[in-house]
Design an enzyme around this catalytic site. Structure first.
Site, short mmCIF file in Angstrom:
data_model
loop_
_atom_site.label_atom_id
_atom_site.label_comp_id
_atom_site.label_asym_id
_atom_site.label_seq_id
_atom_site.Cartn_x
_atom_site.Cartn_y
_atom_site.Cartn_z
N GLU A 273 0.95 -1.00 -0.09
CA GLU A 273 0.05 0.03 0.01
C GLU A 273 0.87 1.15 -0.17
O GLU A 273 1.98 1.30 0.78
CB GLU A 273 -0.74 -0.04 1.50
CG GLU A 273 -1.51 1.22 1.76
CD GLU A 273 -2.64 1.61 0.69
OE1 GLU A 273 -2.55 2.98 0.22
OE2 GLU A 273 -3.35 0.83 -0.01
N ASN A 319 -7.53 -4.39 -4.87
CA ASN A 319 -8.68 -3.53 -4.47
C ASN A 319 -8.47 -2.19 -4.69
O ASN A 319 -8.09 -1.17 -4.04
CB ASN A 319 -8.98 -3.74 -2.86
CG ASN A 319 -10.10 -3.04 -2.49
OD1 ASN A 319 -11.14 -2.53 -3.31
ND2 ASN A 319 -10.15 -2.54 -1.38
N CYS A 346 -14.79 -0.54 -6.63
CA CYS A 346 -15.84 0.64 -6.19
C CYS A 346 -16.24 1.04 -7.71
O CYS A 346 -16.78 2.14 -7.79
CB CYS A 346 -15.43 1.25 -5.37
SG CYS A 346 -13.90 2.35 -5.84
#
Length: 389
Positions: A273, A319, A346
């Site tokens: 990340e 993701n 999303c």
């Protein structure tokens, strides 16, 4: 299913929930049809298109972003109208019910600390926003006052004990300094006024830590089901090494590693990340769970993947943000040859584009998660398997 009644929407004072005129059944049908349209080129006879996971209609959000307008004696917490006035949204039906008694406490605090609401037209005042997040696990709160400067810090600190006495234990209070005259929500400088600097949330007995400025899902009921579903889909698979790219605070990777390590303690998780604070949260979660063979690193996900050539994990989890993973990372995943891929998105439109590039994989499961009721947005979880298996 019924509609959610909101007088702000009915009187055209707030249009954040663009779909409030539709029943919840209609909303789900439209979202499902949109998702089917986007993934239809990749649906096989063997693909499971699972029923949508639904959300409560009201009180499902764990956070509020309140623009502060009005005067120091009578602050208005809500949204800014085009004419520079504010609309009070303290009774917004999306917020947790615990926020209802909190807003009057905050309005009193604003007056006592002399936090004059920022006036955009006059470029005067100090208090721009109040950002509030609640942990469902222990009801503690994170309250962030976004200020133009540190000018009022001594007054805020003087009044702080009275505020803390009215908040749940383990709450976090901070000042965020945003000096620019622009519609930027927050600045880089965060000043903690409490010893506690993170909120602890728990989904499916997995501790997750929320920090200021970090991304965290806004619908805990649906988010916990999203992570649990990913966990269920992979728990019986022969996986000893997994990568969680774009891992954030570690929700997917920790859920999957935790269940896999119950059968095989040698399962190894690598989480990647770009946000260093999210990595600190993920590491803290892994330590609290007592997980072994877990490594989180603050890197760009695409760059990490390209650097790790020669290593093939059994499962890759992605993701990504709304833009998707993009062609270079998709092509790298093809070359990597991992047996299993979980893709959570999303933005189903960019996900579908990425599927076109992920030509070595076929779609096995698709499920819609209604993370954002009363809007056109939704989350989708997919499970893909390498065609050579």
């Amino acid at each position: 299913m019924p509609k959610l009644n909101c007088h702000h929407f009915e009187q055209n004072r707030c249009n954040s929930c663009q779909w409030l005129h539709k029943s919840y059944t209609e909303q789900l049908a439209e979202k499902t049809s949109d998702l089917k349209r986007l993934v239809s080129p990749y649906l096989l006879q063997s693909t499971e298109f699972l029923p949508a996971v639904t959300s409560p209609l009201a009180h499902f959000r764990n956070k509020a972003k309140m623009v502060v307008t009005g005067s120091v004696e009578r602050p208005i917490l809500g949204i800014l109208n085009d004419d520079g006035t504010g609309t009070d949204l303290t009774d917004c039906p999306l917020y947790p019910q615990a926020f209802t008694p909190l807003f009057p406490i905050l309005k009193t605090f604003i007056g006592r600390a002399g936090l004059v609401p920022y006036n955009v037209a006059k470029k005067r005042g100090e208090l721009k926003y109040i950002l509030i997040t609640q942990s469902q696990h222990n009801q503690s709160l994170m309250i962030r006052f976004v200020l133009r400067s540190e000018l009022k810090r001594p007054l805020v600190e003087r009044e702080l004990p009275m505020l803390l006495a009215q908040l749940p234990e383990k709450s976090v209070v901070s000042l965020n300094i945003q000096p620019q005259h622009s519609a930027i929500l927050e600045g880089e400088q965060e000043i903690f006024l409490t010893e506690q600097q993170v909120l602890e949330e728990r989904f499916n007995q997995i501790p997750l830590f929320i920090r200021p400025q970090g991304f965290f899902q806004t619908n805990p009921t649906v988010a916990s089901q999203l992570y649990h579903t990913a966990q269920e889909w992979i728990k019986e698979r022969p996986i000893t090494q997994l990568w969680d790219l774009f891992c954030g605070v570690g929700g997917f990777g920790l859920h999957c590693a935790n269940t896999l390590q119950t059968n095989n303690p040698n399962v190894a998780l690598t989480g990647i990340e770009i946000s260093a604070s999210a990595i600190a949260s993920a590491t803290k979660s892994a330590q609290q769970l007592g997980l072994q063979n877990v490594k989180f690193a603050s890197l760009d996900s695409a760059q990490f993947a390209l650097n790790e050539q020669g290593t093939t994990p059994d499962l890759v989890i992605v993701n990504p943000p709304r833009r998707g993973i993009g062609k270079p990372l998709a092509e790298f995943i093809n070359q990597l040859g991992s047996p299993y891929l979980i893709y959570s998105s999303c933005n189903a439109e960019t996900m579908a584009k990425d599927f076109a590039s992920l030509s070595h994989y076929e779609l096995k499961k698709v499920q819609l998660f209604d993370m954002f009721p009363h809007t056109a947005h939704y989350e989708v979880l997919t499970f893909l398997v390498n065609k050579i298996i």
